[in-house]
Design an enzyme around this catalytic site. Structure first.
Site, PDB file in Angstrom:
ATOM      1  N   LYS A 109      31.709 -23.851  41.922  1.00  0.00           N
ATOM      2  CA  LYS A 109      30.973 -22.587  41.845  1.00  0.00           C
ATOM      3  C   LYS A 109      30.366 -22.398  40.457  1.00  0.00           C
ATOM      4  O   LYS A 109      30.765 -23.086  39.509  1.00  0.00           O
ATOM      5  CB  LYS A 109      31.942 -21.441  42.152  1.00  0.00           C
ATOM      6  CG  LYS A 109      33.131 -21.425  41.217  1.00  0.00           C
ATOM      7  CD  LYS A 109      34.280 -20.622  41.784  1.00  0.00           C
ATOM      8  CE  LYS A 109      35.431 -20.599  40.786  1.00  0.00           C
ATOM      9  NZ  LYS A 109      36.672 -20.157  41.371  1.00  0.00           N
TER      10      LYS A 109
ATOM     11  N   TYR B  66      20.504  -8.961  11.412  1.00  0.00           N
ATOM     12  CA  TYR B  66      20.392  -7.594  11.902  1.00  0.00           C
ATOM     13  C   TYR B  66      21.487  -6.686  11.360  1.00  0.00           C
ATOM     14  O   TYR B  66      22.627  -7.109  11.219  1.00  0.00           O
ATOM     15  CB  TYR B  66      20.474  -7.578  13.431  1.00  0.00           C
ATOM     16  CG  TYR B  66      19.207  -8.022  14.104  1.00  0.00           C
ATOM     17  CD1 TYR B  66      17.992  -7.389  13.842  1.00  0.00           C
ATOM     18  CD2 TYR B  66      19.233  -9.068  15.022  1.00  0.00           C
ATOM     19  CE1 TYR B  66      16.840  -7.803  14.474  1.00  0.00           C
ATOM     20  CE2 TYR B  66      18.081  -9.486  15.666  1.00  0.00           C
ATOM     21  CZ  TYR B  66      16.888  -8.852  15.386  1.00  0.00           C
ATOM     22  OH  TYR B  66      15.753  -9.255  16.005  1.00  0.00           O
TER      23      TYR B  66
END
Ligand SMILES: *Cc1c(COP(=O)(O)O)cnc(C)c1O
Length: 828
Positions: free
Chosen positions: A496, A724
C-alpha cells in the site's frame, strides 16, 4: 548466460556426480547452466539444475524449462512420471543433491583451466573491487569475472561456467552468510591469488564473533600462493599470519604502519584524492577521482595488487581517472514522454547484456528499445560476435536498436530489428538526438563511451533529490523473513501507499516480489490494485478499503475485497444479486482489539447468517490485525487478541464448514510471535529493512536512501539570520549550505531548527532555521564543501529510524511522505 562453447558433455556430468541416469536421449553437449526457468537460455544445449531453495523448489519449474526448449535436467526426485512421459528427447540425471551436483560439475570444469585467478573476499567492497580489477586487468588480458554480484553458492558456479579457453585472467568474488560455505566456494574458484577487502561488523548473523568471521572468509585463499590485505585491522593480520604465515606469501599495506610492505598516504583535494604508495624500492603517486574513505581503501587494494604483480603505473593512472564509484548495477528510472530507462552504462559484454535483457523482459510490456555501443574486449572474433549479438537481440524481440560506435556501424546489416539507427560515436548521437515516447529503453555500453550523457538527455527532469531503492536489499529482507516462517506459511506483502513510498507507481517492487515467490499482495485502495493489474501483476491482491460503489471495478480486475463490517457485506450482497455475479473472493476482517475496522464478536451470528445466503462467495481468508505487536509492554494484550482471533475464526469455520487461510501477524508480529503464523503473514515495513527492533536490525538491509546535492554554499556573519521567520541567528561567522529539498518533498518541517541532521561527506550537519517548501539550509561551518556535493537525508548507514525518533515519528511516516516529485531510482 551467453556462452557459445561446449562446457562438457552429459556423460561427463554423469561421471562427476555419480548420479543415476533416469532417461537419456543422446549424449548432448552442455553449453549453458540454467537454474531459473524464467531466464532465457541463449545457447543450443542448456542444462537445468532443479535446485531446492528456501523460497522455491526448482522441480516445480521443470515443465516451464522444458517449454522453453531445455532438454537436459538434473533432479533429486525421479521426476513425476506423468510429466516425463510427455517429454521427448530429454536427458534426466538423478542425484541426491542438485546444488552439490552443480558444485561437482564446476569443480570438474574449473580443473580444465590453468590461469591466474584472483579471489576476492571481505564484508564490504568486494563487488566494487572485483569490478575495478576487471577493468584494470582487461586492459592487458582477456578477463572473466562474476557478472554483477553473482557470488553465492549458486552464483559462483554460474560465474565459473563463463570461463572459456581464450581467457587469460579471472577475478571472482565470493560471499557467504554462514560458516562452512567458504570452503565450498574456494573449491569452485580455486584462486591462485587472494585479496581480502575488509571485515565489517554488519551481518554478524551466522558467526559467533569477528575472529570466526575472518577465519571463515579467508578460507577462500586455501589454494593461493599469495594473499593481499590491509594490515591496519589487527585481527585480520593476526588471522592471516596464524593460518597462512608459513605456507604463503602475505603482502600487506597500511596507512600508518611503517613496517607494512606497501605504505600508503593520501591527501584529499576538492574533488579528487592523491594517493602515494611506497615500498622500499619504489614510490608512486596516483590521482583518483574519489574522496570518500571506502573508495580510497578499495582503490588501494587494487593498486597494491597491480603494482605487486608488475603492472606499469603510468597506464594505471590513465585507467584510474575513468573509474566511477557509482555501484555498477543496473538502475531503473523514469524517462521523458512516459518512457522507462534501464541504465546499465558501465560494462558491455554478452553476459551482462543478457542479464540486462532478462531484466528488461520483466518490465511492463511496451515497445522495447536498446541503445547499445560497440562491445569491447571480447574473446570472440568481431564478425562472429556481432552475429551472436544480432541473434540475441532478435530472441528478446527488440523493436528498436540504436547502435553507437564504429563496429556497430560496420556490422549494421546483421541486425534484422524492425527499426534501427546507427551513429559513429556519442557526439553524433547527441547532435542528432533521436526522440522517444512510451518505450522501455535499455541503455547499455562500455564505460569508455560515457553513455551517462545519453541517459541525461532522456531521463525525467529532477531537481537533484533522489530516493534510491535497493532491490537487492528487498530480496535479502524477504528471504530473511521467509526463513522465520514455518514451511508452507504464505506471505502477503503489503504494498500500500506506493510500497511504503518506494514505488513511483508501486509496480517496481511488486514485480520483484511476484518474481521472488510472495504469495499475496495487499493494498489499501482499489486504484492501487488496478494500477498493479494494468502493469501485469498477476498475484492475488487483497484490497483493504473497498467502498460500496467499487465492487464492479474490483471484480473486473480480479481484486479481492476485505469485508470489515456488516453494512459493507450487505452492499456486496446487493451487488452480487443485481449483477448476478457467479463468484467473488473476499477476506473477512475481525475486530480483536485494534478498534479500527473489523467485524466484532457480537456480530458473528449475524455475519454467518448473511454469509449462508450468499453462495457465490468464496471466503479466501479470515484475519485480524495486532495493535501493538512491537511493544513488550503490551504483550499480554497481544496474546489476548490472538486468543480472540482463534476463537472467532474457529466459530466461523465450524458454522460455515469452511477452511479459509488465517492470518494475524505484521512485521513485528512475525518477529515476536512466531506461534501465531497460522497460514499466512502480512509483511510490510520489514521488507524495507527498517522499523524493527535493534536486535533484529543487523540481519536486515535498509533498502531506501534519500539524497540530494548542495545547491549553494555561503558564508554568513555573526548576527545574520537564516530563512523564514529568522528562526536561526548566527552566533558567530558560519558557513551554510542550501539543499534543494523541502517539506513539499517530504523533508518535514519538524526537521528544522536543529532537530535533525543530514550527512555530508561523513559529517552530521544540523538543519538550521525553518525548512522551506522546496529547500532547507544546513550548518556546514568548518567543512570544505562545494556545490554538487552529495547530501544524505537517510540511508543504510544513517538510519531512518533514528531520524524518525529525533522528530517524534516513525519510519513508516517518513517513508510514505516522500512526495512523488522526488525521483525514484531502483538498483537491481
Ligand atoms: C500495513 C498493514 C500491515 C503491515 O504492517 P507492517 O508493520 O508494515 O509489517 C499488516 N496488516 C495490515 C492490516 C496493514 O494495514
Amino acid at each position: 548466460m551467453h556462452l557459445s562453447h561446449t562446457l562438457a558433455y552429459f556423460s561427463d556430468l554423469v561421471v562427476v556426480t555419480a548420479g543415476q541416469v533416469v532417461v537419456k536421449a543422446a549424449n548432448f553437449p552442455i553449453t549453458e547452466l540454467s537454474i531459473d526457468s524464467r531466464n532465457k537460455t541463449t545457447t543450443p544445449f542448456p542444462i537445468f539444475f532443479a535446485i531446492v531453495g528456501i523460497n522455491h523448489d526448482g522441480h516445480d519449474y521443470i515443465a516451464a524449462a522444458y517449454e522453453k526448449g531445455i532438454r537436459q535436467f538434473v533432479v533429486v526426485h525421479p521426476y513425476h512420471c506423468a510429466i516425463i512421459e510427455k517429454f521427448n528427447g530429454v536427458n534426466i540425471l538423478q542425484v541426491t543433491n542438485t546444488l552439490e551436483a552443480l558444485h561437482q560439475f564446476i569443480i570438474f570444469y574449473r580443473s580444465k583451466y590453468q590461469l591466474p585467478i584472483l579471489g576476492v573476499a571481505g564484508s564490504n567492497g568486494k563487488t566494487i573491487v572485483k569490478e575495478w580489477m576487471h577493468e584494470f586487468l582487461s586492459r592487458k588480458y582477456k578477463t572473466v569475472s562474476n557478472p554483477q554480484s553473482y557470488n553465492s553458492q549458486v552464483g559462483v558456479p554460474l560465474a565459473i561456467s563463463l570461463l572459456q579457453p581464450s581467457h587469460e585472467y579471472g577475478v571472482f568474488e565470493a560471499g557467504i552468510g554462514q560458516t562452512g560455505e567458504m570452503a565450498k566456494l574456494a573449491s569452485l574458484i580455486q584462486p591462485t591469488h587472494g585479496l581480502l577487502t575488509n571485515i565489517g561488523p554488519a551481518h554478524n548473523q551466522g558467526f559467533q564473533n569477528i575472529t570466526q568471521k575472518i577465519e571463515e572468509k579467508i578460507k577462500l585463499f586455501t589454494s593461493c600462493t599469495t594473499i593481499y590485505y590491509c594490515k591496519d585491522h589487527q585481527p585480520i593480520h593476526l588471522a592471516m599470519v596464524e593460518l597462512y604465515g608459513r605456507t604463503k606469501v602475505l603482502v600487506n599495506w597500511s596507512f600508518h604502519n611503517q613496517k607494512a610492505d606497501y605504505r600508503v598516504g593520501y591527501k584529499r583535494l576538492s574533488s579528487q584524492t592523491t594517493l602515494q604508495i611506497t615500498t622500499t624500492t619504489q614510490r608512486n603517486t596516483f590521482v583518483i577521482p574519489f574522496r570518500d574513505k571506502a573508495s580510497i581503501e578499495n582503490i588501494t587494494h587494487c593498486l597494491v595488487y597491480l603494482l605487486d604483480n608488475g603492472f606499469d603505473p603510468r597506464p594505471l593512472q590513465l585507467s584510474l581517472l575513468q573509474l566511477t564509484s557509482i555501484p555498477m548495477r543496473m538502475t531503473l528510472k523514469a524517462g521523458i514522454h512516459r518512457c522507462q530507462i534501464i541504465d546499465d552504462t558501465y560494462t558491455n559484454d554478452m553476459v551482462s547484456l543478457t542479464i540486462a535483457l532478462d531484466f528488461m523482459q520483466q518490465q511492463q510490456p511496451t515497445k522495447r528499445t536498446i541503445i547499445l555501443t560497440d562491445i569491447l574486449q571480447s574473446a570472440t572474433p568481431d564478425a562472429q560476435l556481432y552475429q551472436e549479438l544480432a541473434d540475441l537481440l532478435v530472441q528478446y524481440t527488440i523493436d528498436r536498436l540504436i547502435g553507437i560506435g564504429p563496429l556497430m556501424c560496420q556490422y549494421k546489416t546483421l541486425f534484422p530489428i524492425p527499426e534501427t539507427i546507427f551513429f559513429n560515436g556519442i557526439e553524433e548521437y547527441l547532435s542528432k538526438k533521436p526522440s522517444f515516447k512510451d518505450e522501455t529503453i535499455l541503455v547499455k555500453g562500455a564505460r569508455t563511451f560515457r553513455l551517462e550523457r545519453v541517459v541525461q538527455t532522456i531521463e525525467q527532469n529532477n531537481h537533484g533529490t533522489i530516493l534510491e531503492i535497493d532491490m537487492h536489499a528487498i530480496r535479502h529482507n524477504l528471504s530473511y523473513f521467509r526463513r522465520q516462517l514455518n514451511v508452507g506459511t504464505k506471505i502477503m506483502a503489503m504494498v500500500k501507499a506506493s510500497c511504503y513510498g518506494s514505488g513511483s507507481s508501486n509496480f517496481e517492487l511488486a514485480s520483484v516480489l511476484q518474481r521472488h515467490g510472495v504469495e499475496y499482495l495487499g493494498v489499501a485502495y482499489m486504484d492501487e490494485g488496478i494500477s498493479l493489474r494494468q502493469k501485469g501483476i498477476t498475484l492475488p491482491i487483497m484490497v483493504m478499503n473497498p467502498t460500496d460503489d467499487h465492487f464492479d471495478a474490483i471484480l473486473d480486475h480480479h481484486l479481492e475485497p476485505e469485508i470489515y463490517s456488516l453494512p459493507l457485506l450487505d452492499a456486496l450482497a446487493c451487488f452480487i444479486a443485481e449483477r448476478s455475479v457467479q463468484s467473488i473472493s473476499i477476506h473477512l476482517k475481525l475486530e480483536t482489539g485494534m478498534h479500527r475496522l473489523g467485524i466484532a464478536a457480537t456480530e458473528l451470528d449475524q455475519l454467518i447468517k448473511q454469509l449462508k445466503q450468499m453462495p457465490g462467495l468464496h471466503i479466501v481468508s479470515i484475519f485480524s490485525h495486532l495493535a501493538a505487536s512491537q511493544a513488550d509492554l503490551h504483550d499480554a494484550y497481544t496474546l489476548l487478541q490472538a486468543e480472540k482471533f482463534i476463537k472467532m475464526a474457529q466459530y466461523i469455520e465450524k458454522q460455515l464448514a469452511i477452511k479459509p487461510l488465517k492470518h494475524l501477524l505484521n512485521t513485528n508480529g512475525i518477529l515476536r510471535f512466531p506461534q501465531f503464523q497460522f497460514d499466512m503473514v502480512r509483511l510490510g515495513i520489514g521488507l524495507h529493512g527498517v522499523g524493527v527492533d535493534q536486535t533484529i536490525q543487523p540481519h536486515l538491509l535498509p533498502a531506501s536512501k534519500l539524497k540530494t546535492t548542495i545547491s549553494q554554499v555561503k558564508s554568513i556573519q555573526k548576527g545574520d539570520s537564516i530563512g523564514y521567520d529568522r528562526k536561526a541567528i548566527a552566533t558567530q561567522a558560519m558557513t551554510i549550505a542550501t539543499i534543494p529539498i523541502g517539506y513539499a518533498d517530504g523533508l518535514s518541517r519538524s526537521f528544522g531548527c536543529g532537530k535533525a541532521t543530514v550527512v555530508i561527506q561523513g559529517h552530521e550537519c544540523p538543519i538550521i532555521g525553518n525548512v522551506c517548501m522546496d529547500m532547507a539550509m544546513v550548518d556546514v561551518t568548518g567543512l570544505a564543501l562545494k556545490r554538487g556535493d552529495e547530501v544524505i537525508i537517510f540511508s543504510a548507514e544513517h538510519p531512518i529510524d533514528r531520524l524518525a525518533e529525533r522528530v517524534g515519528t516513525i519510519s513508516y511516516e517518513l517513508l510514505t511522505q516522500i512526495s512523488q516529485r522526488v525521483k525514484r531510482v531502483y538498483y537491481t
